[in-house]
Design an enzyme around this catalytic site. Structure first.
Site, mmCIF file in Angstrom:
data_model
loop_
_atom_site.group_PDB
_atom_site.id
_atom_site.type_symbol
_atom_site.label_atom_id
_atom_site.label_comp_id
_atom_site.label_asym_id
_atom_site.label_seq_id
_atom_site.Cartn_x
_atom_site.Cartn_y
_atom_site.Cartn_z
ATOM 1 N N ARG A 96 -20.715 3.640 -7.015
ATOM 2 C CA ARG A 96 -21.296 3.966 -5.720
ATOM 3 C C ARG A 96 -22.515 4.869 -5.933
ATOM 4 O O ARG A 96 -22.522 5.717 -6.833
ATOM 5 C CB ARG A 96 -20.238 4.716 -4.917
ATOM 6 C CG ARG A 96 -20.622 5.134 -3.521
ATOM 7 C CD ARG A 96 -20.671 3.980 -2.584
ATOM 8 N NE ARG A 96 -20.613 4.397 -1.193
ATOM 9 C CZ ARG A 96 -20.924 3.582 -0.191
ATOM 10 N NH1 ARG A 96 -21.321 2.334 -0.415
ATOM 11 N NH2 ARG A 96 -20.829 4.006 1.050
ATOM 12 N N THR A 371 -24.101 -6.816 2.505
ATOM 13 C CA THR A 371 -23.197 -6.434 1.425
ATOM 14 C C THR A 371 -22.671 -7.760 0.934
ATOM 15 O O THR A 371 -22.734 -8.745 1.658
ATOM 16 C CB THR A 371 -22.066 -5.547 1.973
ATOM 17 O OG1 THR A 371 -22.638 -4.337 2.445
ATOM 18 C CG2 THR A 371 -21.003 -5.233 0.946
ATOM 19 N N THR A 389 -23.527 -3.535 -2.634
ATOM 20 C CA THR A 389 -24.345 -3.411 -1.416
ATOM 21 C C THR A 389 -25.577 -2.547 -1.605
ATOM 22 O O THR A 389 -25.641 -1.716 -2.513
ATOM 23 C CB THR A 389 -23.499 -2.798 -0.278
ATOM 24 O OG1 THR A 389 -24.188 -2.908 0.957
ATOM 25 C CG2 THR A 389 -23.167 -1.334 -0.526
ATOM 26 N N ASN A 391 -26.329 -1.255 1.411
ATOM 27 C CA ASN A 391 -25.942 -0.839 2.759
ATOM 28 C C ASN A 391 -26.477 -1.851 3.764
ATOM 29 O O ASN A 391 -25.976 -2.949 3.828
ATOM 30 C CB ASN A 391 -26.337 0.596 3.100
ATOM 31 C CG ASN A 391 -25.674 1.049 4.394
ATOM 32 O OD1 ASN A 391 -24.621 0.534 4.746
ATOM 33 N ND2 ASN A 391 -26.269 1.963 5.128
ATOM 34 N N ASP A 413 -24.297 6.199 5.130
ATOM 35 C CA ASP A 413 -22.826 6.128 5.134
ATOM 36 C C ASP A 413 -22.186 7.516 5.121
ATOM 37 O O ASP A 413 -20.978 7.641 5.324
ATOM 38 C CB ASP A 413 -22.310 5.317 3.934
ATOM 39 C CG ASP A 413 -22.242 3.822 4.242
ATOM 40 O OD1 ASP A 413 -22.475 3.446 5.401
ATOM 41 O OD2 ASP A 413 -21.956 3.043 3.321
ATOM 42 N N SER A 442 -17.218 4.889 1.767
ATOM 43 C CA SER A 442 -17.456 3.452 1.925
ATOM 44 C C SER A 442 -16.251 2.776 2.576
ATOM 45 O O SER A 442 -15.155 3.337 2.611
ATOM 46 C CB SER A 442 -17.699 2.843 0.543
ATOM 47 O OG SER A 442 -17.782 1.441 0.619
ATOM 48 N N SER A 443 -16.490 1.565 3.058
ATOM 49 C CA SER A 443 -15.383 0.726 3.536
ATOM 50 C C SER A 443 -15.145 -0.458 2.606
ATOM 51 O O SER A 443 -14.280 -1.295 2.884
ATOM 52 C CB SER A 443 -15.705 0.186 4.931
ATOM 53 O OG SER A 443 -15.925 1.237 5.827
ATOM 54 N N GLY A 463 -19.418 -6.366 5.674
ATOM 55 C CA GLY A 463 -19.148 -6.220 7.102
ATOM 56 C C GLY A 463 -18.978 -4.778 7.550
ATOM 57 O O GLY A 463 -18.411 -4.534 8.620
ATOM 58 N N GLY A 464 -19.444 -3.822 6.728
ATOM 59 C CA GLY A 464 -19.364 -2.421 7.139
ATOM 60 C C GLY A 464 -17.942 -2.048 7.484
ATOM 61 O O GLY A 464 -17.002 -2.311 6.730
HETATM 62 O O1 DON Z 1 -20.110 0.959 1.859
HETATM 63 C C1 DON Z 1 -19.995 0.598 3.028
HETATM 64 O O2 DON Z 1 -18.960 0.674 3.659
HETATM 65 C C2 DON Z 1 -21.202 -0.010 3.704
HETATM 66 N N1 DON Z 1 -22.405 0.524 3.155
HETATM 67 C C3 DON Z 1 -21.119 -1.492 3.549
HETATM 68 C C4 DON Z 1 -22.234 -2.205 4.243
HETATM 69 C C5 DON Z 1 -21.877 -3.573 4.647
HETATM 70 O O3 DON Z 1 -20.801 -4.047 4.406
HETATM 71 C C6 DON Z 1 -22.851 -4.328 5.418
HETATM 72 N N2 DON Z 1 -22.449 -5.715 5.526
HETATM 73 N N3 DON Z 1 -22.465 -6.453 6.381
#
Ligand code: DON
Length: 561
Positions: A96, A371, A389, A391, A413, A442-443, A463-464
């Site tokens: 990360r 991502t 990712t 982000n 984040d 992060s997720s 997908g955040g």
């Molecule tokens: O690390 C994370 O949780 C976010 N930066 C991930 C970003 C993400 O999944 C965007 N995708 N659609």
């Protein structure tokens, strides 16, 4: 090729009240790569076919994605890798991004004390210290069997000789054109001398090829020191960025104990903090395990209500307890214990929606292809699950001049201000405040499910904030609902993240009748939409075969041999 398997489709249509497209699917005897990019999956497959192991193939696929899938594949971002090895070891690697040494808690607050989201998302300050190069090389060094030059060669070739743009990528460049227009190196990279690329055009990336060659020749020093580091730091200094030579040379990936739990006799291995993914996934599985989901059925009021309430409680814990374990005390073992899940779910009422109390209702930000997840299985029994990712889509949109790669905007984040939503609507507090050298929460949830020590399912998603729930549903669809991997990935998904107190769902995930029943017990703000949730490129490992599927919500590619 999109394949509609008669058998699986028949099963799916039996389970689901509507018809859905299945993703690209392949079945093979030896190994498999499933990713968002057909070209990159083929790179990984060729490495497996040369006798490389899953780690070699994952590293080669990762570098190739930096070339073929630039919105999320990256050199300038970060990621997480979960591995289960043929010798029975389970590991996770954290690469990360980190906050630069000059970062500070309030760096994204304006004079009025509000979050300046443009600064947090679209500036040189939005970039964390990149981790991907160090992470991929670390994995290769410890567990790969091929040389650095061998695994980087395909990415270098794709950058140097170029590849033909498909509709998907050319369309993305078109969609992002206005974001690149005023950043000369970005415009140069993603446009054809200032004009739009069309599908069918060959896209060459000479600067990226030279950066990849420096990495191939010198290893991590080819990125974190020398010419490439000089280019990053010069761009930072010219644009109020914070990343220094010291930040780059100090960056180290970290091997961490993976999150481990069981679910109905399967073992689940996933990413620990600084991702919230593994902890929340296990929390939710633990809350659901006492219920007979099989009998309750897929998409019923009872099952959906249970899932929403598990999601509500787990995401509420995220906001308070999760952050970088090198900086804050993350009570992971307590959160993932079955006992804690029992206590946490004790106030579950089958006839009444929970209350996210003191909620200000809001709306989610639509996700974009920013991502990416890929899964790799080899014939020796090694499994690798990677989510990586920048982000947001194309990160900060800033290409480092002369180096050919995008900078992430992962700093968003962090929780820039307590209880104030970030770009995914997620709130956080002290545990995730900005501190120099800290990793942002992060997720991302790269996950491997094993049975009696053998990999069964490799999955993960972009997908955040929705990532964890996508993984939850793929796991439940396979274990509880006994779906084929194609159906498990294709089935429509639901998402609740505590705040905002909204149930977002893909059309088909909740029927009108079930929506009515959920509203009747107090679930407000049910939002069905055609907007997809997740992109889970997944592998299922059977007795003598491997199945790969790319999520039908997006273009992707699976390649087996
Ligand atoms: O690390 C994370 O949780 C976010 N930066 C991930 C970003 C993400 O999944 C965007 N995708 N659609």
């Amino acid at each position: 090729m999109k394949r509609l398997s008669t058998f699986f489709t028949a099963c799916l249509l039996f389970i689901l009240p509507f018809s859905i497209a299945l993703g690209e699917y392949e079945r093979s005897d030896h190994g498999m790569v499933a990713s968002r990019s057909e070209l990159s999956s083929e790179v990984g497959r060729d490495i497996l076919a040369q006798g490389g192991n899953a780690i070699d193939a994952a590293v080669a696929t990762g570098f190739a994605l930096a070339v073929t899938y630039p919105s999320a594949g990256n050199l300038g971002g970060g990621g997480f890798m979960v591995l289960t090895l043929a010798n029975g070891e389970s590991l996770s690697l954290d690469y990360r991004e980190k906050a630069p040494a000059d970062a500070s808690r309030d760096m994204f607050l304006d004079a009025a004390g509000d979050v300046d989201s443009n600064l947090a998302l679209n500036s040189h300050q939005s970039a964390g210290i990149p981790g991907s190069v160090a992470g991929l090389l670390e994995a290769l060094d410890k567990y790969g069997s091929l040389s650095r030059e061998q695994v980087l060669a395909p990415a270098i070739r794709l950058a140097e000789e170029g590849f033909i743009l498909n509709n998907d990528i050319a369309g993305q460049f078109r969609g992002q054109f206005n974001n690149f227009r005023n950043i000369p190196a970005s415009l140069q990279t993603f446009s054809n001398a200032g004009s739009l690329y069309e599908s069918g055009d060959r896209w060459l990336q000479a600067d990226l090829a030279s950066t990849l060659k420096a990495i191939s020749d010198q290893g991590r020093d080819g990125f974190y020191r020398g010419r490439v580091a000089d280019l990053i730091v010069a761009d930072m200094q010219a644009n109020n960025g914070l990343i220094t030579h010291q930040d780059l040379s100090d960056y180290q990936p970290v091997w961490r104990e993976p999150i481990h739990s069981t679910y109905r006799g399967f073992d689940v291995w996933s990413m620990p903090a600084p991702s919230s993914g593994g902890v929340l996934l296990v929390q939710m599985l633990n809350m659901l395990e006492p219920y007979d989901i099989v009998s309750l059925g897929w998409g019923t009021k009872e099952t959906v209500h249970l899932m929403i309430e598990a999601q509500r409680r787990a995401y509420a814990d995220r906001a308070e307890h999760l952050g970088d374990p090198d900086f804050v005390d993350v009570p992971a073992q307590r959160l993932i214990s079955k006992e804690y899940a029992r206590q946490r779910f004790a106030n579950f009422n089958p006839d009444q929606a929970g209350d996210s109390a003191t909620i200000t209702a809001g709306s989610w930000i639509n996700e974009s292809p920013d991502t990416t997840h890929y899964s790799v299985m080899d014939e020796f029994g090694n499994a690798v699950s990677v989510t990586t990712t920048l982000n947001r889509s194309y990160g900060s949109k800033i290409v480092v001049p002369g180096a050919g790669f995008l900078l992430n905007n992962e700093m968003d984040d962090f929780s820039s201000k307590p209880d104030t939503p970030n770009s995914y609507g997620l709130i956080g507090r002290v545990a995730n405040e900005i501190q120099p050298g800290k990793r942002m929460l992060s997720s991302m949830t790269p996950t491997i499910v094993t049975k009696e020590g053998k990999p069964v399912l490799l999955t993960g998603s972009p997908g955040g904030s929705t990532i964890i729930n996508t993984v939850l549903q793929v796991v439940m669809n396979v274990i509880d609902h006994k779906m084929s991997v194609e159906a498990a990935v294709a089935s429509p998904r639901i998402h609740h993240q505590w705040l905002p107190n909204t149930v977002r769902y893909e059309i088909g995930a909740i029927s009108d009748e079930v929506a009515g029943a959920l509203q009747a017990i107090g679930h407000q703000n049910l939002n069905g939409s055609r907007f997809p949730i997740g992109d889970a490129n997944t592998i299922f490992v059977g007795e003598n075969f491997v199945e790969g599927v790319s999520d039908p919500r997006n273009v992707g590619g699976v390649a087996g041999f």
